[in-house]
Motif scaffolding. Structure first.
Motif, PDB file in Angstrom:
ATOM      1  N   LYS A  65       0.634  -1.237   0.134  1.00 63.01           N
ATOM      2  CA  LYS A  65       0.119   0.130   0.047  1.00 63.01           C
ATOM      3  C   LYS A  65       0.879   1.304   0.079  1.00 63.01           C
ATOM      4  O   LYS A  65       0.657   2.320  -0.482  1.00 63.01           O
ATOM      5  CB  LYS A  65      -0.931  -0.117   1.144  1.00 63.01           C
ATOM      6  CG  LYS A  65      -1.877   1.420   1.086  1.00 63.01           C
ATOM      7  CD  LYS A  65      -2.938   0.953   2.294  1.00 63.01           C
ATOM      8  CE  LYS A  65      -2.194   1.679   3.739  1.00 63.01           C
ATOM      9  NZ  LYS A  65      -3.342   1.866   4.580  1.00 63.01           N
ATOM     10  N   GLU A 207      -2.886  -0.434  -2.873  1.00 65.36           N
ATOM     11  CA  GLU A 207      -3.659  -0.720  -1.914  1.00 65.36           C
ATOM     12  C   GLU A 207      -4.560  -2.122  -2.200  1.00 65.36           C
ATOM     13  O   GLU A 207      -5.172  -1.968  -3.305  1.00 65.36           O
ATOM     14  CB  GLU A 207      -4.515   0.216  -1.301  1.00 65.36           C
ATOM     15  CG  GLU A 207      -5.219  -0.259  -0.229  1.00 65.36           C
ATOM     16  CD  GLU A 207      -6.206   1.237   0.492  1.00 65.36           C
ATOM     17  OE1 GLU A 207      -5.898   2.326   0.123  1.00 65.36           O
ATOM     18  OE2 GLU A 207      -6.569   0.883   1.806  1.00 65.36           O
ATOM     19  N   SER A 242      -5.937  -7.490  10.768  1.00 66.09           N
ATOM     20  CA  SER A 242      -7.394  -7.442  11.008  1.00 66.09           C
ATOM     21  C   SER A 242      -8.274  -6.653   9.802  1.00 66.09           C
ATOM     22  O   SER A 242      -9.413  -7.235   9.574  1.00 66.09           O
ATOM     23  CB  SER A 242      -7.756  -7.094  12.536  1.00 66.09           C
ATOM     24  OG  SER A 242      -6.992  -7.830  13.207  1.00 66.09           O
ATOM     25  N   ILE A 243      -7.793  -5.631   9.478  1.00 62.86           N
ATOM     26  CA  ILE A 243      -8.437  -5.096   8.446  1.00 62.86           C
ATOM     27  C   ILE A 243      -8.530  -6.034   7.207  1.00 62.86           C
ATOM     28  O   ILE A 243      -9.896  -5.825   6.707  1.00 62.86           O
ATOM     29  CB  ILE A 243      -7.771  -3.600   8.063  1.00 62.86           C
ATOM     30  CG1 ILE A 243      -7.404  -2.788   9.213  1.00 62.86           C
ATOM     31  CG2 ILE A 243      -8.294  -3.031   6.791  1.00 62.86           C
ATOM     32  CD1 ILE A 243      -6.404  -1.812   9.003  1.00 62.86           C
TER      33      ILE A 243
END
Lengths: 418, 88
Positions: A65, A207, A242-243
């Motif tokens: 990203k 991303e 976690s995202i």
């Protein structure tokens, strides 16, 4: 690829340094790869390197990203060690130590590996007993460990507080002489340069926005620079795990927390070891530039901020002053923060998942830098062979539900209670 | 430095508080059949969102009450605090 050596340095110096090749290319993403690694940090870059070198899989993309080395591989305090008590952790990290010892030669990039030794200080008889046990366990696994008494510690670090009336007197310590430090940026750049030269596409500023999962199998990823087809995806994103897991409808035994570190102004050489305080969370080493590199505890609440607050820093440095009173005379040069994928037992996860072709590398807590080569090596094996290596067989995702925890320190995400 | 509004004492500095974690996690009910998955969800699995997070804090160096805080995990902004039996 141009080989780095004293001769190439002289040759390019004579040309005014105008003819150096770029260290890695800046490709646009292709529509299909055999393997996509998400996350261009140390672990992701190492994984891609070992996929190409050990498994001959070169149609690989690293999707990052931000920019490579901009996350935790550039934010850690560069400590490398394998002073673990549990067999799984000890063997995994000692395997990594052997990769560290050879890394500069293997990557043709000076990672400045400096096996200067680490000392964990003990401040009570009970702690000395615990260190003795850990040291014995280490030696049974072929790792060097030396139990030091108070006087022996005093010879090595006389600048520590050995006065009589202190709250936490130094009883002794456990030393791993072969532990040390390395230049963290060089590790990322060295792996990136070699991976690139073997055909890996390093795609920065890209991303991941979603995943294409069909009938329980991964078919591709969606990114800010278009869709990419692939049957194998390695997730290597540390604090952002976690995202991305949420986009896959997965809930993991992980919380993302914030940790800070800092360096002082540079001073003349005073400390030639890594030293950790045993009555709290503080550790310290001196960089080659002369700065005292210091770190300690998590800020203590879920955070994705990459910047911390003063109370924790103050608390950590109070412990630092208890250990090394001379630090009080130094000015602080920089402080910064990074976000940690804190697993619930304090040990990492390198495993397959319930989604075919999706592999998980996370849970490094605040000890991921030293594991960069071992993590990349075992993760590459897991992805290439579609099965875990014996070194990471027990670093499994389901160990939490089955009760096979690797609770080396027994504190999980709530490190401030340990 | 976080400024946290204790529902009982008002605005106080972060130094007075201890963090208690995700407030949305529910312990399985007592005296009922509990599956391994239920325990897993309760003990180990956390959503750990980036953005709004409902969490527990403990005013440990103050009134010693537990309470709920809604906070942004990417900016550290605190939106709301409430007593344990209140909804946010």
């Amino acid at each position: 690829m141009q080989k780095y050596s004293v001769f190439s340095l002289i040759k390019n110096a004579l040309n005014g340094h105008k003819n150096w090749e770029v260290a890695w290319k800046d490709p646009t993403p292709k529509s299909q790869y055999d393997v996509v690694i998400i996350g261009g940090g140390g672990h992701g870059l190492a994984t891609a390197y070992y996929l190409a070198k050990e498994h001959n899989i070169t149609n690989v993309a690293i999707v990052e990203k931000g920019w490579i080395g901009g996350g935790n591989v550039g934010r850690n305090t560069t400590i490398i060690r394998s002073n673990y008590m549990y067999d799984v952790n000890a063997r995994f990290n000692e395997f990594g130590m052997n990769l560290w010892r050879n890394m500069s030669q293997e990557l043709n990039f000076n990672v400045m590996f400096s096996p200067r030794g680490i000392i964990n200080l003990a401040h009570s008889d009970v702690q000395m007993n615990a260190f003795s046990r850990r040291g014995n366990s280490m030696r049974l696994n072929g790792i060097d460990a030396v139990l030091l008494g108070r006087e022996e510690v005093k010879k090595i670090i006389p600048m520590a507080d050995f006065s009589e009336n202190v709250r936490f007197p130094i009883f002794g310590g456990l030393m791993q002489p072969s532990a040390g430090t390395a230049r963290h940026d060089a590790v990322a750049w060295g792996y990136a340069r070699q991976a690139d030269s073997m055909g890996v596409d390093i795609i920065q500023h890209c991303e991941v926005t979603g995943f294409d999962v069909v009938n329980g199998k991964i078919k591709g990823i969606k990114t800010s620079r278009g869709n990419i087809k692939t049957n194998k995806v390695g997730l290597c994103v540390a604090g952002s795990t976690s995202i991305l897991a949420e986009k896959l409808n997965m809930t993991l035994p992980i919380e993302t927390h914030l940790i800070q570190a800092c360096v002082s102004e540079p001073i003349k050489p005073v400390l030639d070891k890594v030293v950790t305080f045993g009555a709290g969370h503080f550790y310290c080493s001196q960089s080659d530039k002369g700065e005292m590199v210091m770190g300690g505890d998590l800020d203590g609440y879920n955070s994705y901020a990459q910047r911390g607050n003063l109370p924790t820093l103050q608390h950590v440095l109070t412990e630092g002053l208890a250990m090394f009173p001379f630090l009080s005379k130094l000015k602080m040069l920089r402080t910064w923060g990074g976000i940690m994928d804190m697993s619930m037992d304090g040990s990492p996860i390198i495993d397959k998942t319930h989604i075919e072709g999706l592999y998980l590398n996370c849970g490094w807590c605040y000890g991921g830098f030293k594991s960069t080569p071992a993590s990349g090596w075992t993760f590459a094996h897991t992805i290439a062979q579609d099965k875990v290596h014996e070194l990471n067989a027990e670093l499994s995702l389901n160990r939490f539900s089955t009760g096979h925890l690797l609770d080396e320190k027994g504190i999980g995400t709530k490190t401030w209670i340990g | 430095m976080l400024l946290i509004k204790c529902p009982y004492c008002g605005d106080r500095s972060q130094n007075e508080f201890a963090y208690g974690g995700d407030a949305t996690v529910k312990r399985p009910e007592l005296n009922k059949e509990v599956s391994d998955q239920d325990w897993d969800n309760f003990v180990y699995l956390r959503k750990s969102p980036r953005g709004k997070h409902l969490e527990l804090w403990h005013h440990i160096s103050g009134c010693r009450q537990w309470f709920k805080v809604q906070r942004d995990t990417s900016t550290h902004e605190i939106f709301k605090t409430a007593e344990m039996n209140e909804d946010i």
